[in-house]
Design a protein around this motif. Structure first.
Motif, short mmCIF file in Angstrom:
data_model
loop_
_atom_site.label_atom_id
_atom_site.label_comp_id
_atom_site.label_asym_id
_atom_site.label_seq_id
_atom_site.Cartn_x
_atom_site.Cartn_y
_atom_site.Cartn_z
N LEU A 126 0.81 -1.21 0.00
CA LEU A 126 0.00 0.00 0.00
C LEU A 126 0.85 1.27 0.00
O LEU A 126 0.46 2.29 -0.57
N ASN A 127 2.02 1.19 0.60
CA ASN A 127 2.84 2.40 0.77
C ASN A 127 4.01 2.51 -0.19
O ASN A 127 4.52 3.62 -0.40
N SER A 128 4.46 1.39 -0.76
CA SER A 128 5.75 1.43 -1.46
C SER A 128 5.73 0.83 -2.86
O SER A 128 6.80 0.71 -3.47
N HIS A 129 4.57 0.44 -3.38
CA HIS A 129 4.53 -0.21 -4.70
C HIS A 129 3.93 0.72 -5.75
O HIS A 129 2.70 0.84 -5.84
N PRO A 130 4.75 1.36 -6.57
CA PRO A 130 4.23 2.26 -7.61
C PRO A 130 3.26 1.57 -8.56
O PRO A 130 2.23 2.14 -8.94
N GLN A 131 3.59 0.33 -8.98
CA GLN A 131 2.72 -0.36 -9.94
C GLN A 131 1.36 -0.66 -9.33
O GLN A 131 0.33 -0.62 -10.02
N CYS A 132 1.33 -0.98 -8.05
CA CYS A 132 0.05 -1.26 -7.38
C CYS A 132 -0.74 0.02 -7.18
O CYS A 132 -1.98 0.01 -7.23
N LYS A 133 -0.06 1.13 -6.94
CA LYS A 133 -0.75 2.41 -6.76
C LYS A 133 -1.40 2.88 -8.06
O LYS A 133 -2.42 3.57 -8.05
#
Length: 697
Positions: free
Chosen positions: A175-182
């Protein structure tokens, strides 16, 4: 984990009362360097890289008893022994009895060698089973070089404080550190048609999405329904809707649903989407409508809870476990009689053995779950032995909390690209969906557009063999992915992008020559035309035919494809489909089994309508892969679809094996494959037969 027999056998090699010394190794191996009678050189490595002669070192001079009988061996495989599972049926266990081992009174035996090229001393356990053998490296335990990204500290359950600590780190990191997931985070305004609302600790009710706050988070549940009839399950029906809409105790829910409520509340989420409670199960019209928007339900969820280890709605998400049968096994033994006892770990327990506690779980076998896993931004799997995580940037489990893609040869330096691939990173074209834990190695297209079709074919390969409770759902359970795919294609290249019962019009001639790896079963009722893989249940290979590479020659061309559907959606159910092709046609005489499987039979000859004959001897290899056992016949019509380069000078011609239904109308029964020594021979074969226009239904 290693089974008790593997572990105790290794630890007892210096004590004959603990590990049965059956024979001197030099006597056991004395015939292994001889020619095998077929002119083949002996295999001195036994598949391991180990030296072909044992170290003259006491316990290393003997052959030891392993499993006494087949049942014991199979029981260890079932339990999840990483060593015994290297010998799968068809890869050793069906190879026939080995008199040499039988004379020793065992089903399998083992002996030890020292890896000759390793940077440090690494013993190799050689296992002989029937007529198969393999060598398996052990690596030192406790050295960070070997034990990085391996968790040995497992608790008594998959929901204790140790397990939750790992899960919370996965969630927080994503939630805090994954650009692709964001990039794929849900718009705050989306709400499913219905949701299960957790009103306060211990109660729930079903609510309409339109009655929910405009900004909300919800999670979804993937689960096995089980074998009970629908009328005995808690479902949303016209008769139960009013009751389910009233606040009531969570205790009224089956265990799997109750556990899902607890997981949602652990992350302070008040809404849960469960298919059985959020879609009317007695309304075919609503079911079709909801299935058409399934991609939105899963894509917009915060995460999905996968009840991986549950066979039905009472199986639950939470399991007690024996840590010794889940964590990597540490084996302690001496390399010399007077030496110091050292601790080792089985090398393949890193990066491989986690599959044994994942791939056989009940939920993984279900067709619907493939779509659910791919569409959800992140999936948390509650397995009977350990937890697993999937998102766009991580694929993890409790044993490998950073990444499951971590197997490597410690004695070989990796370059940057190879290291990135091992870490689950992809430097090629982006994926439309996240990479699944158990997905096959990804093939790469030449462009982002072509990559979509390559990835689709891989998904079909994974999906096709999965099980359905309702056979008619074969295409419906994939419709969310098809809608997603169509939307992305439209973004990249505006156009119709017709979806044809599991295939795509743009790549139809490349994928039309799919084949089955094992005998498939035809659906009991019509759900797709015979030229679509979706008419079958079985292990389908959509990748073995033609490709879009430059060294591919098209022999047939499509004239038209006509499809009929029960509703407006063309990505769900199919009521009819007719493909009209024009290409070289002939009549093939079929002979005996070709040796690769019961449905692969030799082509004896092919006769064109002009009387020209090609005999099997004119080809390097020619056979038909029949789709089912019932399709096998001694004569089929062939339409040749394409030719492509295979290896060195060899070329393949692929076509469809057909049975005539009526004048100029045919039904597919298999895929034909003919190999030739060079391109010229393949082209001559394709040009030898008159071109004919025909319909396939």
């Amino acid at each position: 984990m290693l089974c008790k027999i593997c572990k105790e056998g290794l630890e007892g090699i210096w004590d004959p009362s603990r590990s049965s010394r059956l024979a001197l190794l030099k006597d056991y191996l004395e015939n292994e360097d001889e020619d095998d009678g077929a002119g083949n050189e002996p295999d001195n490595t036994h598949g391991s890289g180990a030296t072909d002669s044992p170290a003259r070192n006491g316990a290393f001079d003997y052959v030891y008893g392993h499993h006494k009988d087949r049942d014991s061996f199979l029981a260890s495989m079932q339990e999840g022994c990483a060593m015994c599972n290297r010998f799968q049926p068809g890869q050793g266990l069906d190879a026939g009895d080995n008199p040499k081992i039988q004379e020793l009174g065992y089903f399998s035996v083992f002996y030890l060698m020292i890896h000759p090229e390793a940077a440090v001393t690494k013993p190799v356990m050689m296992v002989d089973v029937e007529n198969s053998c393999g060598g398996f490296d052990f690596v030192p335990y406790g050295d960070p070089k070997y034990d990085q990204n391996i968790n040995f500290d497992f608790g008594q359950s998959n929901y204790d404080s140790k397990a939750w600590s790992i899960v919370e780190k996965w969630m927080s990191t994503c939630l805090n550190s994954h650009p692709q997931c964001k990039l794929i985070e849900a718009p705050s305004s989306y709400r499913p048609t219905r949701l299960l609302k957790i009103d306060k600790p211990g109660t729930f009710r079903i609510v309409l999405g339109t009655d929910c706050p405009p900004a909300l988070q919800y999670v979804t549940l993937s689960h096995c329904w089980g074998a009970k009839p629908v009328e005995r399950l808690l479902c949303l029906l016209k008769s139960t809707a009013e009751d389910l809409g009233r606040e009531q105790s969570v205790d009224n829910l089956p265990k799997t649903f109750r556990d899902a409520v607890d997981i949602a509340r652990h992350f302070d989420v008040d809404y849960l989407w469960i298919d059985r409670l959020c879609i009317f199960q007695d309304s075919a019209e609503e079911w079709r409508r909801e299935a058409a928007t399934m991609q939105d339900v899963y894509r917009n969820a915060l995460f999905s809870i996968a009840a991986l280890g549950a066979k039905d709605d009472e199986g639950g998400c939470f399991f007690e476990r024996d840590p010794a049968k889940t964590a990597p096994t540490v084996v302690r033994f001496k390399l010399t009689e007077d030496g110091e006892e050292k601790a080792f770990r089985f090398g393949l327990e890193e990066g491989w053995s986690w599959r044994l506690s994942f791939e056989h779980e009940p939920l993984v076998q279900r067709s619907w779950v493939v779509q659910e896993r791919l569409l959800t931004p992140r999936t948390l799997h509650f397995g009977s032995k350990q937890l697993f995580w999937e998102c766009r940037e991580m694929a993890c489990c409790e044993m490998h909390p950073q990444s499951v893609y971590c197997y490597r040869d410690y004695d070989v330096e990796e370059d940057e690209d190879e290291a990135a691939e091992e870490a689950g990173q992809d430097r090629h074209h982006p994926c439309l969906w996240k990479q699944l834990l158990d997905a096959p190695d990804r093939r790469h297209g030449r462009s982002p557009y072509e990559q979509l079709f390559v990835d689709w074919n891989m998904i079909v390969n994974l999906y096709a063999s999965r099980k359905l409770s309702v056979p008619g759902d074969k295409l419906v359970a994939l419709s969310g992915l098809a809608n997603d795919m169509k939307a992305r294609l439209q973004q990249m290249k505006p156009g119709p992008h017709r979806y044809l019962a599991g295939l795509w019009e743009e790549t139809l001639m490349d994928t039309l020559v799919w084949n089955v790896r094992d005998p498939a079963i035809r659906a009991p009722e019509y759900r797709a035309p015979s030229w679509s893989w979706a008419c079958l249940d079985g292990d389908i290979n959509l990748l073995g035919g033609c490709t879009q590479e430059e060294d591919t020659i098209s022999l047939s061309s499509p004239i038209s494809v006509e499809m009929s559907h029960p509703g407006e959606e063309d990505t769900g159910q199919v009521t009819a489909g007719t493909l009209t092709l024009k290409g070289p046609c002939g009549l093939a005489e079929i002979g005996q089994e070709a040796g690769w499987g019961v449905t692969e039979l030799n082509i004896l000859s092919v006769v064109g309508e002009d009387g020209r004959v090609f005999h099997g001897k004119d080809m390097v290899r020619a056979s038909v892969y029949f789709d089912t056992l019932d399709d096998i016949t001694n004569q089929v019509s062939l339409v040749l679809v394409c030719a492509h380069h295979y290896d060195e000078g060899e070329w393949y011609v692929h076509g469809l094996a057909l049975n005539r239904v009526e004048e100029n109308t045919y039904r597919r029964v298999g895929m034909a494959s003919c190999s030739f020594k060079d391109k010229e021979s393949a082209e001559a074969f394709g040009a030898a037969f008159p071109r004919k226009e025909l319909q396939i239904v």
